[in-house]
Enzyme design. Sequence first.
Site, PDB file in Angstrom:
ATOM      1  N   HIS A 437       0.744  -1.128  -0.051  1.00  0.00           N
ATOM      2  CA  HIS A 437       0.046  -0.063  -0.135  1.00  0.00           C
ATOM      3  C   HIS A 437       0.931   1.268  -0.002  1.00  0.00           C
ATOM      4  CE1 HIS A 437      -3.355   2.474   1.814  1.00  0.00           C
ATOM      5  NE2 HIS A 437      -2.265   3.327   2.300  1.00  0.00           N
ATOM      6  N   GLU A 438       1.849   1.401   0.930  1.00  0.00           N
ATOM      7  CA  GLU A 438       2.730   2.395   0.898  1.00  0.00           C
ATOM      8  C   GLU A 438       3.822   2.657  -0.181  1.00  0.00           C
ATOM      9  OE1 GLU A 438       2.156   4.971   3.151  1.00  0.00           O
ATOM     10  OE2 GLU A 438       0.834   3.584   4.509  1.00  0.00           O
ATOM     11  N   HIS A 442       0.651   4.351  -2.970  1.00  0.00           N
ATOM     12  CA  HIS A 442       1.055   5.887  -2.814  1.00  0.00           C
ATOM     13  C   HIS A 442       2.105   6.178  -3.458  1.00  0.00           C
ATOM     14  CE1 HIS A 442      -2.193   6.499   0.183  1.00  0.00           C
ATOM     15  NE2 HIS A 442      -1.498   5.715   1.097  1.00  0.00           N
ATOM     16  N   GLU A 496      -6.665   6.915  -0.551  1.00  0.00           N
ATOM     17  CA  GLU A 496      -6.237   5.543   0.363  1.00  0.00           C
ATOM     18  C   GLU A 496      -7.041   4.359  -0.234  1.00  0.00           C
ATOM     19  OE1 GLU A 496      -4.427   5.332   2.643  1.00  0.00           O
ATOM     20  OE2 GLU A 496      -4.185   7.570   3.018  1.00  0.00           O
TER      21      GLU A 496
END
Length: 689
Positions: A437-438, A442, A496
Amino acid sequence: MSNQETTTHQLAIKEVFDSLSQQEKLYAHHLSRAAWQGSRIILRQVSPEANGIFDFLMSMYQACDGQWKDLIERCEIGAEELHAFLEYAALFLCNLGNYYGEGDQKFVPGVSEETLRKIANISPSTSQALEKVIGPMISELPHSIGFPSDTEQSSYYPGDEIISREEIAAVSEIMGKQLIEPENTRLRKIIENGQTIFELLQASSEKDKTAEPEYIMNSPEAVLRVVKGDHAEELAAICSSLSETIKYAADEKQATMLSYYIKSFQTGSLEAYRESQKIWVTDTDPVVESIFGFVEQYRDPFGVRSEWEGIVSIADAGETEKLKQCSERSTEFISRLPWAVEGQNSGKGPFEKSLFEAPAFTSSHALAFCCCFIYEAANLPNYNDIRETCGFKNLVYANRMSANNNPATPCYYVDPSEVHRFKECTHIVRFVSTAIHELLGHGTGKLMSETSPGTYNFDNSNPPINPLTNRPIESWYLPGQTFYSVFGKIATSAEECRANLVAYYLMDEKDLLSIFGYTDSSYVTADDLIYNTYLQIGVEGLQALEFYNIQTQAWGEAHKRGHFALLKWLLIDGGGVMSVDYDRDNKNLTVRVDRSKVLTHGKPSLGRFLCRLHIWRCVADAKSCADLYEPLTTVDGAYEEWRQVVCSKPTPRWKFVQANTVLEGQEVVVKVYEENNEGIIRSWAERGI
């Protein structure tokens, strides 16, 4: 709502801290002091009464010298009443305010007004402190953080005059034209001699009134006045601690970064803050890591103003090595995403940056976490121009992630036959998916932009093909626009959700899972994780319903809104890969996943949703995004029935007790506190904030 019973976890750090060198310990200590000195900034950003409640709780600790049980006899209260008061106090301190850091809902003491007054009567000073705040402290209203109204409040828009959304938007338009960035500001409306004045409160330790510019607004007819000195006292203390920190910096790079922090916090200059971030992203392997400043826009209902954060952490070399392997293969994994085009841009396609330099990816242990809640990971900075030109960093907080591995956590929405394996897998799924996810969530995406008039970061004469329309792109970001300014209130949640989609879309890539040690022959197999990823999507989607306010029809937490969007999308578009059984008689919900459809239906469905959110973000198509995302995250019909069931079984909230560092002569030592409400309160009292 009354505060509910919560579990307390120790944010373990002593062993890791003790392994540091003397210089590193001193650097970490003074950084931590700077972090904690921002506490009152957050309190002020949360509610008008929060700093007063904090003062009351600290005065109570001083008055009884931390001997809370003595209050039972001295104040003539019951043991249960004392416990409820301490629960409120600890919950307040862990959320740095009287609104939950996750969910933005207000909580009030679980004791009566009469009992509060009995407790406060321990001394004149505590009684006086309570009287200043008891009204808003015990009132159920405003019940949540949102645009100022009779039922919601936001301390980003303080004052007696209620400011409208349209007025906020008009001020934002003027700020954009004047190139005034909003992150470190609050906005207050006042009436002065019959004239409407909007005061833009800018965070800085300096208060130079002679340099405060004014701008005439035509719609509405008003004046916008920039007022320096918001949070001045706290920022002055922070700058003093950062100046001391510089003496123990590992190198000139760290010292320069801290100097830019100081300049920004003294003057309010976000240009200086940007310079600090450019250096921060190139400091790739610090033993002691930090995050400072006005960082995330989650709690501003308008979505542009940021909450203060001060975080200090210590690197974990062993876990970091796994994350580095993942980072080094970033380009390979990006080329497997739905918008990738073979033969273009190293297989990544036109909607990714040409050069994806493997960013720093660190597993660390949080030493000081001064935020409204302790999150699991971070991907920063949030400035897209810096991300594209200088890079970004990823951080996973290991001592926070470890709290997920708690066998006692209730598991309401999984079939009893699957609970044991789900609990074995869930903390692993959380760790791996958070890492992806990070890094790749992003970390992906190129925002098509006209960077200055007539200058583009793509070939405007031959624009890239939009995979959603099969035609050249027709929109992009104009000079001065950002993702957050264009997408407004849905920006944070949609981003998100997109990052989660990237993680879940790639969770069936077995060579990626093998980096973390999960294969077809490990105890928890790769197939176990793939299947339980979909169960996790369902469970988190249901749990998210607790954060939806049915009265205002608004989400209190951006991540939770994204979790629900994922669940609802798969139920609608997933071809039967996921379903939810609703037992009305027993008020039970059970997530079902069809294992045979995970790869054939589940992954393609996630890819369709992901591609939409990604491309719309890249081409600044906020309308298309809102047209899908708003209805998708509406809670009505059967979903409202499910929400009622979820709210009857609230997800246990956690509190974390954090250590303090103290100087004993020339030595820095860690002071650890007991894992309970009393320990949390004592830790805050000894910080001397």
